[in-house]
Design an enzyme around this catalytic site. Structure first.
Site, PDB file in Angstrom:
ATOM      1  N   LEU A  93       0.826  -1.203   0.000  1.00 13.52           N
ATOM      2  CA  LEU A  93       0.000   0.000   0.000  1.00 13.52           C
ATOM      3  C   LEU A  93       0.862   1.256   0.000  1.00 13.52           C
ATOM      4  O   LEU A  93       1.891   1.317   0.684  1.00 13.52           O
ATOM      5  CB  LEU A  93      -0.913   0.021   1.235  1.00 13.52           C
TER       6      LEU A  93
ATOM      7  N   PHE B  84       8.173   2.490  12.644  1.00 13.87           N
ATOM      8  CA  PHE B  84       8.723   3.738  12.120  1.00 13.87           C
ATOM      9  C   PHE B  84       9.281   4.614  13.241  1.00 13.87           C
ATOM     10  O   PHE B  84       9.052   4.357  14.422  1.00 13.87           O
ATOM     11  CB  PHE B  84       7.643   4.505  11.352  1.00 13.87           C
TER      12      PHE B  84
ATOM     13  N   ALA C 230      19.635   4.695  13.796  1.00 12.26           N
ATOM     14  CA  ALA C 230      20.684   3.772  14.253  1.00 12.26           C
ATOM     15  C   ALA C 230      20.315   2.356  13.849  1.00 12.26           C
ATOM     16  O   ALA C 230      19.174   2.070  13.471  1.00 12.26           O
ATOM     17  CB  ALA C 230      20.864   3.855  15.769  1.00 12.26           C
TER      18      ALA C 230
ATOM     19  N   ASP D 128      17.813  -6.253  17.767  1.00 14.19           N
ATOM     20  CA  ASP D 128      16.729  -6.626  16.857  1.00 14.19           C
ATOM     21  C   ASP D 128      15.920  -7.795  17.406  1.00 14.19           C
ATOM     22  O   ASP D 128      14.686  -7.764  17.430  1.00 14.19           O
ATOM     23  CB  ASP D 128      17.310  -7.021  15.500  1.00 14.19           C
TER      24      ASP D 128
END
Length: 364
Positions: free
Chosen positions: A67, A92, A133, A164
């Site tokens: 999208l 984000f 970062a 992560d």
């Protein structure tokens, strides 16, 4: 053919706009356990698709729509997906989705039971919140690169992407906790996950230690090390503080004058003793130490290469490796999650989707 058991999260609907590693790692766990996960990608796809195997390893069991949120019709499609979802995940920088009308406050009034999760580098608050970062910087801020704790060598970044992966796991924890609370209260909530926070949280025992313990904890026992054998393989000994295992190790490798040394004495002579252990272990091949340490009940293990993992009998017994057929017909080896249920399935079932493969499907 064995009938598939239900997933523990069957019926859970998740929309995710979190890209690359942390968000997909989180939703991989949810989808393996039965959640219906729709990845909302940008029109040219998740940036990690340039590494196809990496992307596919994290995004099995999911669906994909593509999208463009600058297009009003496609923004409306996203709103329609979120309206039917239990969980919305985004990755984000703070404030980006608010500019597009998709902040938690925007959606809360329309969907009060929604669990809204943000994974960002430094969280939604604080002076670093807008800083760009990657993983190494999150490890640095979280204290994981402190040599007294990690044993890391200055200038050599660790290979494991700790920020992560652990932030993805904390996001799973936050989502499941929020869902449990919603069962009691009927209300959704906002979950703020910072990758740097997640790394820092792993330092809990070190932060909590008093002065005496703080001086002792990071001091590595020479019996806690990584050693090379004569045939070029590597093994670990993991004696953290236990005097009886230390004595046994000294007897096994012929370091007779080390028997009886207390932990403080060993730590004071760490460099010397580590060198002597290394010299003795390097005299014999891996198979010799495997047999000797195994028979002696020693604290030890192989330091496996990635290529050796699938051949290890313990890993085979745990059934951690699996295979999925890709869209091009090739077979990809993947890892199952290390969570086993007696009553529920927790396994990869289908390959990662192509960009926008499930456009228009929505939730049932």
């Amino acid at each position: 053919m064995t009938e598939r058991k239900p997933g523990a999260l069957d019926g859970l609907k998740v929309v995710s706009m979190a890209e690359q590693y942390p968000g997909p790692f989180c939703t991989m766990h949810l989808s393996d356990m039965g959640a219906d996960v729709i990845q909302v990608e940008r029109p040219n796809g998740d940036p990690s698709r340039f590494l196809p195997s990496f992307y596919e390893g994290l995004n099995r069991n999911k669906r994909s729509v593509a999208l463009d949120l600058l297009d009003p019709d496609q923004k409306a499609q996203l709103r329609g997906l979120i309206a039917k979802a239990d969980v919305f995940l985004e990755g984000f920088r703070p404030g980006k989705l608010a500019k597009l009308g998709f902040s938690y406050e925007d959606l809360k009034s329309l969907h009060p039971t929604l669990i809204y999760v943000s994974i960002s580098g430094f969280g939604q608050t604080g002076p670093y919140r807008m800083r760009p970062a990657h993983d190494l910087s999150f490890q640095g801020l979280g204290g994981a690169l402190d040599e007294r704790i990690s044993g890391a060598v200055s200038g050599a970044p660790p290979a494991v992407l700790l920020g992560d992966s652990v932030s993805g796991l904390y996001a799973v924890n936050g989502i499941l906790s929020a869902l449990f609370a919603r069962e009691r209260t009927g209300k959704g909530t906002y979950v703020d996950i910072a990758m740097s926070d997640a790394v820092l949280a792993l330092q809990t025992p070190f932060i909590a230690a008093d002065a005496e313990e703080d001086a002792a904890l990071p001091q590595r026992d020479p019996g806690y090390g990584l050693y090379e054998t004569s045939d070029g393989r590597w093994l670990t000994t993991s004696i953290a503080h236990e005097d009886d295992f230390w004595d046994r190790l000294c007897q096994d490798i012929g370091l007779d004058d080390g028997v009886g040394l207390s932990r403080p004495e060993r730590v004071a002579r760490r460099d010397e003793l580590t060198g002597r252990i290394a010299e003795r272990i390097q005299r014999k091949p891996f198979a010799h130490w495997e047999e000797l340490f195994g028979a002696a009940g020693q604290m030890w293990g192989p330091a496996l290469t990635r290529a050796e993992l699938a051949e290890d009998p313990q890993i085979q017994a745990r059934e951690l490796f699996d295979r999925i057929t890709r869209g091009d017909g090739t077979v990809q080896r993947i890892l199952r999650q290390p969570v086993k249920f007696s009553a529920y399935e927790n396994a990869p079932l289908r390959r990662a989707p192509a960009i926008g493969e499930n456009q228009g499907e929505g939730f049932d």
